[in-house]
Design an enzyme around this catalytic site. Structure first.
Site, PDB file in Angstrom:
ATOM      1  N   THR A   9      -8.488   6.652  -2.649  1.00  0.00           N
ATOM      2  CA  THR A   9     -10.226   5.749  -2.420  1.00  0.00           C
ATOM      3  C   THR A   9     -11.172   7.174  -2.001  1.00  0.00           C
ATOM      4  O   THR A   9     -12.212   6.875  -2.390  1.00  0.00           O
ATOM      5  CB  THR A   9     -10.455   4.693  -1.147  1.00  0.00           C
ATOM      6  OG1 THR A   9     -10.113   5.195   0.500  1.00  0.00           O
ATOM      7  CG2 THR A   9     -10.006   3.653  -1.714  1.00  0.00           C
ATOM      8  N   LYS A  64       0.988  14.692   0.163  1.00  0.00           N
ATOM      9  CA  LYS A  64      -0.385  14.852  -0.309  1.00  0.00           C
ATOM     10  C   LYS A  64      -0.461  16.275  -0.184  1.00  0.00           C
ATOM     11  O   LYS A  64      -1.996  16.582  -0.728  1.00  0.00           O
ATOM     12  CB  LYS A  64      -1.715  14.084   1.243  1.00  0.00           C
ATOM     13  CG  LYS A  64      -1.314  12.928   0.830  1.00  0.00           C
ATOM     14  CD  LYS A  64      -2.384  12.548   2.681  1.00  0.00           C
ATOM     15  CE  LYS A  64      -2.258  11.150   2.687  1.00  0.00           C
ATOM     16  NZ  LYS A  64      -2.912   9.859   1.718  1.00  0.00           N
ATOM     17  N   LYS A 119     -14.628   7.962  -3.579  1.00  0.00           N
ATOM     18  CA  LYS A 119     -15.520   8.398  -3.117  1.00  0.00           C
ATOM     19  C   LYS A 119     -16.702  10.194  -3.400  1.00  0.00           C
ATOM     20  O   LYS A 119     -17.640  10.095  -2.994  1.00  0.00           O
ATOM     21  CB  LYS A 119     -15.617   8.076  -0.886  1.00  0.00           C
ATOM     22  CG  LYS A 119     -15.146   7.305  -0.547  1.00  0.00           C
ATOM     23  CD  LYS A 119     -14.636   7.299   0.408  1.00  0.00           C
ATOM     24  CE  LYS A 119     -13.577   6.190   0.864  1.00  0.00           C
ATOM     25  NZ  LYS A 119     -13.135   5.784   2.358  1.00  0.00           N
ATOM     26  N   HIS A 167       1.220  -1.062   0.434  1.00  0.00           N
ATOM     27  CA  HIS A 167       0.088  -0.129  -0.302  1.00  0.00           C
ATOM     28  C   HIS A 167       0.881   1.502   0.192  1.00  0.00           C
ATOM     29  O   HIS A 167      -0.011   2.468   0.193  1.00  0.00           O
ATOM     30  CB  HIS A 167      -1.130   0.244   1.259  1.00  0.00           C
ATOM     31  CG  HIS A 167      -2.176  -0.819   1.172  1.00  0.00           C
ATOM     32  ND1 HIS A 167      -3.381  -0.477   1.142  1.00  0.00           N
ATOM     33  CD2 HIS A 167      -1.989  -2.676   1.999  1.00  0.00           C
ATOM     34  CE1 HIS A 167      -4.169  -1.590   0.764  1.00  0.00           C
ATOM     35  NE2 HIS A 167      -3.195  -2.619   1.183  1.00  0.00           N
ATOM     36  N   LYS A 184      -8.033  13.681   4.518  1.00  0.00           N
ATOM     37  CA  LYS A 184      -6.995  13.054   4.315  1.00  0.00           C
ATOM     38  C   LYS A 184      -6.635  13.217   5.707  1.00  0.00           C
ATOM     39  O   LYS A 184      -5.645  14.300   5.933  1.00  0.00           O
ATOM     40  CB  LYS A 184      -6.907  12.643   3.048  1.00  0.00           C
ATOM     41  CG  LYS A 184      -6.096  13.862   2.558  1.00  0.00           C
ATOM     42  CD  LYS A 184      -5.231  13.215   0.910  1.00  0.00           C
ATOM     43  CE  LYS A 184      -6.375  13.819   0.138  1.00  0.00           C
ATOM     44  NZ  LYS A 184      -6.139  12.882  -1.091  1.00  0.00           N
ATOM     45  N   ARG A 185      -5.180  12.616   5.175  1.00  0.00           N
ATOM     46  CA  ARG A 185      -3.588  12.147   6.208  1.00  0.00           C
ATOM     47  C   ARG A 185      -3.810  13.488   6.014  1.00  0.00           C
ATOM     48  O   ARG A 185      -3.241  13.781   5.032  1.00  0.00           O
ATOM     49  CB  ARG A 185      -3.587  11.101   6.622  1.00  0.00           C
ATOM     50  CG  ARG A 185      -3.916  10.091   7.100  1.00  0.00           C
ATOM     51  CD  ARG A 185      -4.730  10.045   8.749  1.00  0.00           C
ATOM     52  NE  ARG A 185      -2.844  10.729   9.452  1.00  0.00           N
ATOM     53  CZ  ARG A 185      -2.250   9.380  10.809  1.00  0.00           C
ATOM     54  NH1 ARG A 185      -3.370   8.440  10.754  1.00  0.00           N
ATOM     55  NH2 ARG A 185      -1.542   9.423  11.126  1.00  0.00           N
TER      56      ARG A 185
END
Ligand code: 26V
Length: 824
Positions: free
Chosen positions: A669, A567, A673, A370, A561-562
């Site tokens: 993910t 990111k 969504k 992952h 998100k984290r």
């Protein structure tokens, strides 16, 4: 179960219950009376939650037994999903919806003036995970039940799940989370399913019938006790099991010590044992390397494998057909020690010959990677491993010897390749590489998006891929449409039902029938109306929690998100500051109103991520209190992001931020969504965004920035941000303002480090991608002004996201990797 007890169990099957509101109302009152001991007038909302849960649970249990008996009778292959994390969220609404009980239960409670929605809100989130990996495990469990795969989730029953985040003076504070405070009606303790787990001690060799056998005598033993939670699929007919392990001491109290007056010492051992499952490690990117973490990994791996073997031997005479009847999926490397543990159980405990055991092991296991981030790849110091798990360490050496023999025999690999294949990293003080261990012990290894899988072959597993060129395959992630569309967005679900009928609820790919409705002005308007309502709901939440009023007619531009440098929340914040400055300098221009919404948790030890949260809050405070920007720009950081908050946020987004440095987000993910709920994605060509682009078409997604190979090239050339920043006045000004303390007047130097890193290495390519990001945001502004176009794109997003269902992912795993499931 013996065939006899099985037949009895099948015969004793309870008669199906009625599901009308009358029956359900009677049952709820019965539970309230006899299980909770309250009258309807004395009952508080929490009692109604418990009573309702018990009524729903009864219906699940009936089908749960049915599934178990069916799997057994048909001798079906079982799929065991080993995961250190299951980020489940609330279960009641999911169960009610999957069983089709929403209307009768709503009606039954209404008779007592109780509102189902309020009852559901009282359930605590089961937050036994950090982020994407744990939430994927939860979606996969639901999809296995839905698609009829006999699935068993195996994990850890943490007493404290993921911490609760509060923002105090702009900074993240971590508070303990206590989800079990009021008990957990969904779980069943199975005292009879307990196993001993050893640590430390010595290995001795004994002679037995002319053969040598290794015997491990652990210095410490703890008990793993099973807790089972039923997992209901769509329609509720197939119910799987999530089995979570809790650590208990074999000796709850050392009586000798207690009697001698050492009251604290008498409890030390019990405390040490129970510590193993006390708390979830709240880090998902930096290998912590603590002993307790390795204990957790081995604890749940060993308990799960002992359980798997016991179940198998209850049904079959021996372990020779284990890999025909059981598939074990390793969710990342956290359970990778399972490879050595299964070898130990087969060879040392069950007396199976090494080569046969190795064939069985590889037949049983498969492994999902992952992340490619080097700092997140798990390795353990040999001395620690050896001290805690001496026999498993010997086995790893033996496995390594076999693999290296294979590598040096056939082809001629150079020394560097051999070093890359080895399970032992000799470069950094000798460490066990868990990725290599998982890889060699599995018959299939997969990445979680097409790009990620391609990159695995040339980065982390470049050398092992040369030795085993067919082992790596792709399985792109998915999300369950039950939780992430039907339950969280009932308005959109109803609208879709009215337009295309109910078929899509059983087969989500039929959402594609919505595609032509993108051209239908009346439909688009209704679609936008649903979005407007969902935005209003989020606006109310923001007002209530943060006392910030946001305009639901502005673009809701959301990044949740984290918090992680790769990111690039920082890129989003810089664009926000640049936009703010532009609005201030050019107030007469026709700006498109935006609300920038952030949420996410930082690992407690991740200093830069915490600074990013601090900066988001500082920027929000200044912008929101500047009368000059009026309603044109608002910035909001919503604390304590979790599954339940995500269920409110995803349906309310206009713009979904998926802006990672290309090559670093394995899949994502959240991206799925958001798009499923009709948000437009602004994103890099990274992870599953690449496949979203393919399914949506380039007119329906806003892609920008450097590609993975360009990032790699720039990094190799020693890119620095300085030059780019000089050439970008908007960016330079934003960085200068932040550096000068415009947003942190109480501490002007607060962000010197964060900004300095952009001018230096710009490792995450934030400066490098800024211009492309800014321009693409302005394209979104333009699109928003043409509402017909925007809404058409939104409709097409929902229509074309069906492929990203976790049902599709699970069917691929079942067919290609597990060779299990209803059609196996
Ligand atoms: C790594 C570590 C490192 C040691 C400390 C504890 C710890 C805990 C978790 C992890 C693995 C994190 C990997 C992860 O969550 N990856 C995410 O997986 C999602 C599901 O496949 C995927 O969508 C995301 O892109 C990916 O970041």
């Amino acid at each position: 179960m013996t065939p006899d007890t099985l037949a009895r169990a099948a015969a004793d099957k309870p008669t199906p219950r009625l599901n009308d509101a009358d029956t359900i109302a009677t049952e709820i009152v019965e539970k309230l009376t006899y299980s909770i001991g309250k009258t309807t007038t004395a009952a508080r909302l929490h009692d109604w939650l418990e009573a309702t849960t018990l009524v729903v649970r009864d219906r699940i249990i009936d089908n749960w037994f049915g599934t178990t008996i069916h799997t057994y009778q048909q001798q079906q292959k079982r799929v065991c999903y080993l995961s250190m994390e299951f980020l489940i969220g609330r279960l009641l609404r999911d169960a009610i919806s999957n069983l089709g009980l929403t209307d009768p239960i709503r009606e039954a409670l209404a008779r007592y003036d109780v509102e189902l929605d309020l009852v559901e809100l009282l359930e605590p989130d089961a937050a036994l995970g950090n982020g994407g990996l744990g939430r994927l495990a939860a979606c996969f469990m639901e999809s296995m039940a839905t698609t009829g795969v006999p699935g068993f989730g195996y994990g850890i029953r943490y007493v404290h799940g993921f911490f609760r985040q509060e923002i105090v003076d702009g900074q993240q504070v971590e508070l303990p989370e206590t989800w079990l405070k009021h008990g957990n009606p969904w779980e069943f303790e199975r005292r009879e399913s307990s196993y001993e787990i050893g640590f430390g001690g010595k290995v001795t060799t004994i002679e037995e019938g002319g053969r040598q056998r290794q015997v491990w005598r652990p210095a410490e033993r703890v008990l793993a006790v099973a807790y089972d939670t039923p997992v209901v699929g769509w329609h509720g007919t197939h119910v799987n099991t999530l089995r979570l392990w809790s650590a208990q001491s074999l000796d709850p109290i050392l009586l000798d010590a207690f009697n001698a007056g050492d009251h604290i010492g008498a409890l030390l051992e019990a405390n040490k044992a129970e510590a193993i499952t006390r708390v979830l490690y709240p880090a998902d990117s930096h290998q912590a390397g603590q002993e307790l973490r390795l204990r957790q990994e081995y604890f749940f791996s060993s308990a799960s494998l002992q359980d798997i073997i016991r179940r198998h031997l209850a049904q079959y005479p021996d372990l020779s057909n284990l890999s025909d009847k059981v598939a074990v999926q390793l969710n990342d490397t956290h359970p990778a020690v399972s490879v050595a543990e299964l070898m130990r159980l087969l060879v040392d405990v069950h007396g199976i010959e090494w080569d046969t055991a190795w064939e069985t092991t590889r037949g049983v296991f498969s492994y999902t990677n992952h992340t490619l981030l080097p700092e997140a790849l798990e390795t353990w110091p040999i001395h620690l491993f050896e001290r805690l798990l001496p026999r498993q360490m010997q086995i790893i050496y033996a496995i390594n010897a076999g693999v290296l023999r294979e590598a040096t025999q056939g082809q001629t690999f150079d020394d560097e390749t051999i070093r890359g294949i080895s399970l032992i990293d000799e470069g950094n003080g000798r460490r066990v590489r868990m990725g290599q261990l998982a890889f060699v012990g599995s018959h299939a290894v997969n990445g979680v998006s097409a790009l990620h899988t391609d990159l695995m072959k040339v980065t982390v597993f470049r050398d092992l891929h040369k030795l085993y060129p067919t082992r790596i395959e792709n399985k792109t992630n998915g999300v369950t449409p039950r939780r992430w569309l039907f339950e969280s967005n009932p308005g959109l679900t109803r609208l879709a039902e009215e337009a295309i009928g109910r078929g899509f609820k059983d087969d989500i790919t039929q959402l594609s029938q919505l595609d032509p409705f993108a051209e239908d002005a009346a439909f688009r308007e209704r679609f936008a109306g649903v979005k407007r309502q969902n935005k209003q709901r989020l606006a109310t939440l923001i007002e209530e929690r943060l006392a910030i009023s946001v305009n639901p007619d502005a673009i809701f531009d959301i990044q949740v998100k984290r918090i992680h440098e790769y990111k690039r929340q920082l890129l989003n914040i810089l664009e926000t500051v640049a936009l703010y400055e532009q609005i201030r300098s050019l107030p007469h221009l026709d700006w498109t109103p935006r609300v920038k919404i952030f949420a996410g948790k930082a690992a407690p030890s991740y200093a830069q991520a915490k600074e990013i949260i601090h900066l988001a809050g500082d920027v929000a405070r200044v912008i929101n209190s500047d009368p000059g920007v009026r309603d044109l720009l608002k910035v909001v950081f919503i604390p304590n992001y979790n599954v339940s908050l995500a269920e409110i946020i995803m349906p309310a987004a206009d713009v979904s931020e998926q802006i990672s440095t290309a090559g670093l987000e394995a899949s994502g993910t959240g991206n799925m969504k958001f798009a499923l709920n009709g948000a437009l994605t602004i994103g890099t060509l990274d992870g599953a965004n690449v496949e979203m682009l393919e399914h949506l078409g380039e007119e329906n997604i806003f892609i920008f920035g450097l590609k993975a190979d360009e990032v790699a090239k720039l990094r190799a050339e020693g890119h620095s941000g300085q030059g780019v920043i000089e050439r970008q006045p908007l960016l330079r000004s934003a960085i200068d303002s932040i550096s000068a303390g415009v947003f942190s007047q109480d501490d002007p130097n607060r962000y010197a480090g964060l900004m300095g890193a952009l001018r230096d290495r710009d490792w995450w390519m934030i400066a490098a991608d800024f211009r492309a990001y800014w321009d693409t945001q302005r394209q979104l502004d333009m699109a928003w002004r043409d509402r017909a176009r925007w809404d058409a794109i939104a409709v097409r997003n929902t229509a074309r996201m069906g492929w990203f269902s976790s049902d599709r992912s699970i069917r691929e795993y079942a067919h290609d990797i597990w060779r299990a499931g209803p059609n196996a």
